[in-house]
Design a protein around this motif. Structure first.
Motif, PDB file in Angstrom:
ATOM      1  N   ALA A  21       3.914 -42.852   7.744  1.00  0.00           N
ATOM      2  CA  ALA A  21       4.521 -42.459   6.474  1.00  0.00           C
ATOM      3  C   ALA A  21       5.514 -41.324   6.649  1.00  0.00           C
ATOM      4  CB  ALA A  21       3.437 -42.061   5.475  1.00  0.00           C
ATOM      5  N   GLN A  53       4.555 -35.195  -1.156  1.00  0.00           N
ATOM      6  CA  GLN A  53       4.827 -36.409  -1.935  1.00  0.00           C
ATOM      7  C   GLN A  53       4.676 -37.658  -1.067  1.00  0.00           C
ATOM      8  OE1 GLN A  53       5.306 -36.632  -5.358  1.00  0.00           O
ATOM      9  NE2 GLN A  53       4.835 -38.737  -4.798  1.00  0.00           N
ATOM     10  N   ALA A  54       5.149 -37.601   0.173  1.00  0.00           N
ATOM     11  CA  ALA A  54       4.994 -38.746   1.074  1.00  0.00           C
ATOM     12  C   ALA A  54       3.523 -39.024   1.364  1.00  0.00           C
ATOM     13  CB  ALA A  54       5.762 -38.492   2.376  1.00  0.00           C
ATOM     14  N   VAL A  56       0.975 -38.282  -0.661  1.00  0.00           N
ATOM     15  CA  VAL A  56       0.414 -38.844  -1.904  1.00  0.00           C
ATOM     16  C   VAL A  56       0.800 -40.318  -2.030  1.00  0.00           C
ATOM     17  CG1 VAL A  56       0.553 -38.737  -4.422  1.00  0.00           C
ATOM     18  CG2 VAL A  56       0.226 -36.636  -3.105  1.00  0.00           C
ATOM     19  N   ASP A  57       2.059 -40.631  -1.729  1.00  0.00           N
ATOM     20  CA  ASP A  57       2.515 -42.024  -1.793  1.00  0.00           C
ATOM     21  C   ASP A  57       1.752 -42.910  -0.812  1.00  0.00           C
ATOM     22  OD1 ASP A  57       4.327 -41.270  -3.743  1.00  0.00           O
ATOM     23  OD2 ASP A  57       6.068 -41.293  -2.390  1.00  0.00           O
ATOM     24  N   ALA A  58       1.305 -42.312   0.311  1.00  0.00           N
ATOM     25  CA  ALA A  58       0.533 -43.053   1.311  1.00  0.00           C
ATOM     26  C   ALA A  58      -0.957 -43.103   0.974  1.00  0.00           C
ATOM     27  CB  ALA A  58       0.736 -42.425   2.692  1.00  0.00           C
TER      28      ALA A  58
END
Length: 66
Positions: A21, A53-54, A56-58
């Motif tokens: 990620a 944020q990356a 959390v997105d993962a």
């Protein structure tokens, strides 16, 4: 160098998912994951907010370590 606490990173598989990620983010030059201690270190010219944020997105909660 930025260090994050990632409570959900419990194994090598989690660390690999996190690396995938983050490696795509421009400015990230190195990633070191420490699953037993739930710590992630990221080197480069990237903001902590972008890394969080990356993560959390993962699918991982994360916070900047002090």
């Amino acid at each position: 160098m930025l260090q994050f606490t990632v409570p959900g990173m419990k194994c090598g598989g989690c660390a690999n998912s996190i690396r995938k990620a983050l490696v795509a983010i421009p400015g990230v030059t190195a990633i070191q994951a420490d699953p037993p201690n739930r710590l992630l270190t990221v080197d480069g010219t990237v903001s902590a907010n972008l890394i969080i944020q990356a993560l959390v997105d993962a699918g991982y909660d994360a916070s900047l370590s002090s």
